[in-house]
Scaffold this motif. Structure first.
Motif, PDB file in Angstrom:
ATOM      1  N   ALA A  68     -37.131 116.307 -55.745  1.00  0.00           N
ATOM      2  CA  ALA A  68     -37.185 117.972 -56.530  1.00  0.00           C
ATOM      3  C   ALA A  68     -38.547 118.164 -56.647  1.00  0.00           C
ATOM      4  O   ALA A  68     -39.444 116.845 -56.740  1.00  0.00           O
ATOM      5  N   ASP A  69     -39.302 118.733 -56.603  1.00  0.00           N
ATOM      6  CA  ASP A  69     -40.797 119.999 -56.780  1.00  0.00           C
ATOM      7  C   ASP A  69     -41.224 121.090 -57.603  1.00  0.00           C
ATOM      8  O   ASP A  69     -39.771 121.128 -58.254  1.00  0.00           O
ATOM      9  N   CYS A 113     -40.146 126.385 -50.908  1.00  0.00           N
ATOM     10  CA  CYS A 113     -39.376 125.382 -51.407  1.00  0.00           C
ATOM     11  C   CYS A 113     -38.080 124.682 -50.431  1.00  0.00           C
ATOM     12  O   CYS A 113     -38.200 125.599 -49.285  1.00  0.00           O
ATOM     13  N   ASP A 155     -35.170 121.974 -55.628  1.00  0.00           N
ATOM     14  CA  ASP A 155     -36.769 121.660 -56.535  1.00  0.00           C
ATOM     15  C   ASP A 155     -36.254 122.949 -57.107  1.00  0.00           C
ATOM     16  O   ASP A 155     -35.620 123.957 -57.378  1.00  0.00           O
TER      17      ASP A 155
END
Length: 298
Positions: free
Chosen positions: A9-10, A41, A47
């Motif tokens: 995940a960002d 994304c 994300d």
């Protein structure tokens, strides 16, 4: 993103800085706009886009923010009016569009209206598993038509724990409008507070849907002789623990009985195809009734 350690995940942080791939990896170097952040994304990776305190954008066109990447979440930081705010201006068609599956909007985002007869702040299309939760929708210097419109077959859509506020008599027809054009399954509308002057109802649908859960909502329509909620399509599911008010008269999932305080008549609350559980149905006479309130199922 460089320096991020969260697996799979960002955190793409949006505040008024720059829409450039050199940004977005830290609150000190955020993107400028939400729509640009969405484009950075990757689908179905979990994300998360984090909107900073006091972030402010003014959507002025249809699909100004296109949430078209599956599996992303958009959350806001801050309290009160410091929460990130989207103030819709200029074009009646200005909106957020959600067309991807498993998108979550909220919590912590404010939406306000500064354009007369705005069609809808958020338009939910055919994406399954969309969640809109913990946000605030309110009139600004103008009144629109609808806060959230469901225009597609949005299976497993959840609209939960939001606040809707539109007390000025004007254009609003509904806070939440189901206009999908066909039946879909497992609609969930729970825990919302809706207060306003709505020409049709706080929550309204002419469509059929199955296995719905519509519970724990507080809906008040202050417009005279108009219901708090109105479902005229065939539905199945659970309706319970809702507090529905209209001119301080109690209603439930449909028309206000004898809303003008004098006229008696038969009112269809909703049409059922299949099995539905109805919790807490009762009637109240107000004013100077000529008889007792009665409720019949059949």
């Amino acid at each position: 993103k460089p320096g991020m350690t969260q697996a799979e995940a960002d955190e793409v942080v949006a505040d008024l800085r720059a829409d450039s791939t050199a940004y977005g990896d830290t609150p000190l170097r955020p993107f400028a706009t939400l729509d640009y952040a969405v484009g950075q994304c990757t689908a179905n990776r979990g994300d998360v886009i984090v909107l900073m305190e006091n972030h402010d954008e003014s959507p002025n066109a249809a699909d100004f923010v296109a949430l078209d990447v599956a599996g992303i979440s958009v959350v806001g930081l801050g309290q009160g009016t410091n929460r990130p705010t989207f103030d819709f201006i200029t074009a009646a068609g200005a909106n957020f569009s959600i067309t991807a599956a498993n998108v979550t909007v909220g919590p912590g985002i404010r939406f306000t209206c500064t354009i007369a007869s705005q069609t809808a702040m958020i338009d939910v299309g055919t994406g399954a598993g969309v969640t809109i939760t913990g946000n605030e929708f309110r009139e600004g210097t103008a009144t629109g038509l609808t806060f959230i419109t469901v225009s597609g077959l949005a299976t497993d859509l959840a609209i939960t724990d939001n606040f809707f506020y539109a007390p000025t008599a004007g254009n609003y027809t509904r806070a939440i409008r189901i206009n999908s054009g066909g039946a879909f399954a497992r609609l969930k509308i729970t825990g919302n507070t809706i207060y306003g002057d709505f020409d049709t109802a706080g929550i309204g649908s002419t469509n059929a849907f199955t296995d719905a859960v519509i519970t724990n909502n507080k809906v008040t329509n202050i417009q005279a002789n108009q219901p708090a909620t109105l479902f005229t399509g065939a539905v199945t599911g659970v309706f319970g623990d809702n507090h529905h008010g209209a001119e301080w008269r109690l209603s439930h999932a449909g028309y206000v009985a004898s809303a003008d305080g004098a006229t008696n008549g038969t009112y269809t609350l909703f049409t059922v195809t299949g099995v539905v559980e109805i919790q807490g149905m009762y009637g109240v006479c107000t004013g100077a009734p000529t008889g007792a309130a009665t409720i019949e199922v059949g």
